[in-house]
Motif scaffolding. Structure first.
Motif, PDB file in Angstrom:
ATOM      1  N   ARG A  21       0.831  -1.209   0.000  1.00 61.92           N
ATOM      2  CA  ARG A  21       0.000   0.000   0.000  1.00 61.92           C
ATOM      3  C   ARG A  21       0.866   1.259   0.000  1.00 61.92           C
ATOM      4  O   ARG A  21       0.576   2.231  -0.711  1.00 61.92           O
ATOM      5  N   ALA A  22       1.933   1.258   0.783  1.00 57.28           N
ATOM      6  CA  ALA A  22       2.850   2.406   0.819  1.00 57.28           C
ATOM      7  C   ALA A  22       3.520   2.594  -0.537  1.00 57.28           C
ATOM      8  O   ALA A  22       3.671   3.730  -1.006  1.00 57.28           O
ATOM      9  N   ALA A  23       3.896   1.495  -1.178  1.00 56.26           N
ATOM     10  CA  ALA A  23       4.539   1.589  -2.497  1.00 56.26           C
ATOM     11  C   ALA A  23       3.588   2.214  -3.514  1.00 56.26           C
ATOM     12  O   ALA A  23       3.998   3.082  -4.299  1.00 56.26           O
ATOM     13  N   ARG A  24       2.340   1.805  -3.488  1.00 53.36           N
ATOM     14  CA  ARG A  24       1.425   2.378  -4.483  1.00 53.36           C
ATOM     15  C   ARG A  24       1.068   3.830  -4.167  1.00 53.36           C
ATOM     16  O   ARG A  24       0.617   4.557  -5.050  1.00 53.36           O
ATOM     17  N   ARG A  25       1.291   4.270  -2.948  1.00 55.99           N
ATOM     18  CA  ARG A  25       1.137   5.700  -2.607  1.00 55.99           C
ATOM     19  C   ARG A  25       2.399   6.497  -2.961  1.00 55.99           C
ATOM     20  O   ARG A  25       2.450   7.700  -2.763  1.00 55.99           O
ATOM     21  N   GLY A  26       3.435   5.795  -3.424  1.00 57.60           N
ATOM     22  CA  GLY A  26       4.666   6.478  -3.833  1.00 57.60           C
ATOM     23  C   GLY A  26       5.661   6.710  -2.718  1.00 57.60           C
ATOM     24  O   GLY A  26       6.633   7.443  -2.896  1.00 57.60           O
ATOM     25  N   GLU A  27       5.461   6.071  -1.567  1.00 53.72           N
ATOM     26  CA  GLU A  27       6.329   6.328  -0.422  1.00 53.72           C
ATOM     27  C   GLU A  27       7.748   5.782  -0.581  1.00 53.72           C
ATOM     28  O   GLU A  27       8.640   6.208   0.153  1.00 53.72           O
ATOM     29  N   PHE A  28       7.960   4.870  -1.522  1.00 52.70           N
ATOM     30  CA  PHE A  28       9.306   4.335  -1.756  1.00 52.70           C
ATOM     31  C   PHE A  28       9.868   4.831  -3.093  1.00 52.70           C
ATOM     32  O   PHE A  28      10.910   4.365  -3.540  1.00 52.70           O
ATOM     33  N   ALA A  29       9.177   5.765  -3.720  1.00 55.79           N
ATOM     34  CA  ALA A  29       9.573   6.301  -5.023  1.00 55.79           C
ATOM     35  C   ALA A  29      10.494   7.500  -4.824  1.00 55.79           C
ATOM     36  O   ALA A  29      10.170   8.623  -5.197  1.00 55.79           O
ATOM     37  N   VAL A  30      11.631   7.234  -4.219  1.00 53.49           N
ATOM     38  CA  VAL A  30      12.587   8.290  -3.898  1.00 53.49           C
ATOM     39  C   VAL A  30      13.971   7.827  -4.341  1.00 53.49           C
ATOM     40  O   VAL A  30      14.363   6.689  -4.083  1.00 53.49           O
ATOM     41  N   THR A  31      14.669   8.689  -5.017  1.00 51.90           N
ATOM     42  CA  THR A  31      16.086   8.433  -5.292  1.00 51.90           C
ATOM     43  C   THR A  31      16.865   9.675  -4.886  1.00 51.90           C
ATOM     44  O   THR A  31      16.332  10.782  -4.870  1.00 51.90           O
ATOM     45  N   ASP A  32      18.117   9.453  -4.553  1.00 50.04           N
ATOM     46  CA  ASP A  32      18.983  10.553  -4.137  1.00 50.04           C
ATOM     47  C   ASP A  32      20.413  10.145  -4.494  1.00 50.04           C
ATOM     48  O   ASP A  32      20.767   8.977  -4.358  1.00 50.04           O
ATOM     49  N   PRO A  33      21.248  11.080  -4.925  1.00 46.09           N
ATOM     50  CA  PRO A  33      22.612  10.744  -5.330  1.00 46.09           C
ATOM     51  C   PRO A  33      23.590  10.523  -4.170  1.00 46.09           C
ATOM     52  O   PRO A  33      24.744  10.148  -4.396  1.00 46.09           O
ATOM     53  N   THR A  34      23.173  10.723  -2.935  1.00 48.23           N
ATOM     54  CA  THR A  34      24.101  10.670  -1.799  1.00 48.23           C
ATOM     55  C   THR A  34      24.794   9.320  -1.670  1.00 48.23           C
ATOM     56  O   THR A  34      26.007   9.257  -1.436  1.00 48.23           O
ATOM     57  N   LEU A  35      24.061   8.230  -1.803  1.00 52.54           N
ATOM     58  CA  LEU A  35      24.665   6.899  -1.663  1.00 52.54           C
ATOM     59  C   LEU A  35      25.808   6.723  -2.657  1.00 52.54           C
ATOM     60  O   LEU A  35      26.923   6.347  -2.284  1.00 52.54           O
ATOM     61  N   GLY A  36      25.554   7.013  -3.920  1.00 52.02           N
ATOM     62  CA  GLY A  36      26.594   6.874  -4.938  1.00 52.02           C
ATOM     63  C   GLY A  36      27.768   7.804  -4.703  1.00 52.02           C
ATOM     64  O   GLY A  36      28.928   7.419  -4.892  1.00 52.02           O
ATOM     65  N   ALA A  37      27.488   9.019  -4.259  1.00 50.68           N
ATOM     66  CA  ALA A  37      28.574   9.974  -3.997  1.00 50.68           C
ATOM     67  C   ALA A  37      29.479   9.461  -2.883  1.00 50.68           C
ATOM     68  O   ALA A  37      30.711   9.548  -2.982  1.00 50.68           O
ATOM     69  N   LEU A  38      28.890   8.929  -1.821  1.00 52.44           N
ATOM     70  CA  LEU A  38      29.698   8.413  -0.718  1.00 52.44           C
ATOM     71  C   LEU A  38      30.457   7.149  -1.106  1.00 52.44           C
ATOM     72  O   LEU A  38      31.593   6.940  -0.667  1.00 52.44           O
ATOM     73  N   LEU A  39      29.842   6.316  -1.929  1.00 52.07           N
ATOM     74  CA  LEU A  39      30.512   5.093  -2.381  1.00 52.07           C
ATOM     75  C   LEU A  39      31.624   5.401  -3.381  1.00 52.07           C
ATOM     76  O   LEU A  39      32.561   4.621  -3.535  1.00 52.07           O
ATOM     77  N   GLY A  40      31.482   6.507  -4.092  1.00 57.11           N
ATOM     78  CA  GLY A  40      32.437   6.829  -5.147  1.00 57.11           C
ATOM     79  C   GLY A  40      32.230   5.977  -6.389  1.00 57.11           C
ATOM     80  O   GLY A  40      33.116   5.834  -7.224  1.00 57.11           O
ATOM     81  N   ARG A  41      31.034   5.424  -6.509  1.00 56.07           N
ATOM     82  CA  ARG A  41      30.675   4.578  -7.657  1.00 56.07           C
ATOM     83  C   ARG A  41      29.155   4.502  -7.732  1.00 56.07           C
ATOM     84  O   ARG A  41      28.461   4.898  -6.805  1.00 56.07           O
ATOM     85  N   ARG A  42      28.689   3.964  -8.815  1.00 55.39           N
ATOM     86  CA  ARG A  42      27.239   3.749  -8.965  1.00 55.39           C
ATOM     87  C   ARG A  42      26.797   2.635  -8.012  1.00 55.39           C
ATOM     88  O   ARG A  42      27.418   1.571  -7.962  1.00 55.39           O
TER      89      ARG A  42
END
Length: 160
Positions: free
Chosen positions: A120-141
């Protein structure tokens, strides 16, 4: 007092449970859903280690630590099809029907209710979030969900 609160993306390892018997049955059966930024545990663990060892890398409440791509279950079925070479169809069932079937298969009622809440949360868009922070900290995709799905397929028992 200084603190760090990691806001981890939706764990990609949950795909193992979502996929269920789809590799055998050819049907990915679940309630209506929405896009999810499925995020690999290994990537999140690496960033947690960075947060612990690199002063100032992450302070306070972090931005969402997510993979850059979102997939709904239609897309997951498509990726499964690509990796297995056989059609995996996405079957949408009603919430009550899914819950009843899950309980019949042995899922505790509280777990079925919790899991249904995630759909139900997914269909409300609650997990439809992306952010570049993870990749920036990893130094890779970050690890794509497609790679996690490929590993699930590779680890599945072969059909005879």
């Amino acid at each position: 007092m200084a603190f760090t609160a990691l806001r981890n993306g939706f764990y990609a390892s949950a795909l193992q449970f979502v996929i269920g018997d789809a590799l055998e049955s050819g049907h990915l059966v679940a309630p209506a859903d929405g896009p999810v930024s499925w995020t690999a545990h290994d990537d999140l663990a690496e960033v947690a280690a960075i947060a612990l060892t690199e002063e100032g890398a992450l302070d306070g409440v972090t931005p969402p630590l997510t993979a850059p791509e979102m997939l709904d279950l239609d897309a997951v079925a498509g990726v499964l099809t690509d990796h297995t070479g056989r059609t995996i169809s996405r079957i949408v069932v009603g919430d009550d029907e899914w819950r009843s079937a899950a309980v019949r298969r042995g899922m505790p009622e509280a777990a079925a209710d919790f899991t249904l809440g995630m759909y139900r949360a997914a269909r409300r868009g609650e997990f439809a979030v992306t952010d570049p922070t993870l990749g920036a900290l990893l130094g890779r995709r970050p690890t794509p969900a497609r790679s996690v799905i490929a590993a699930i397929v590779a680890a599945a028992p072969t059909r005879t």
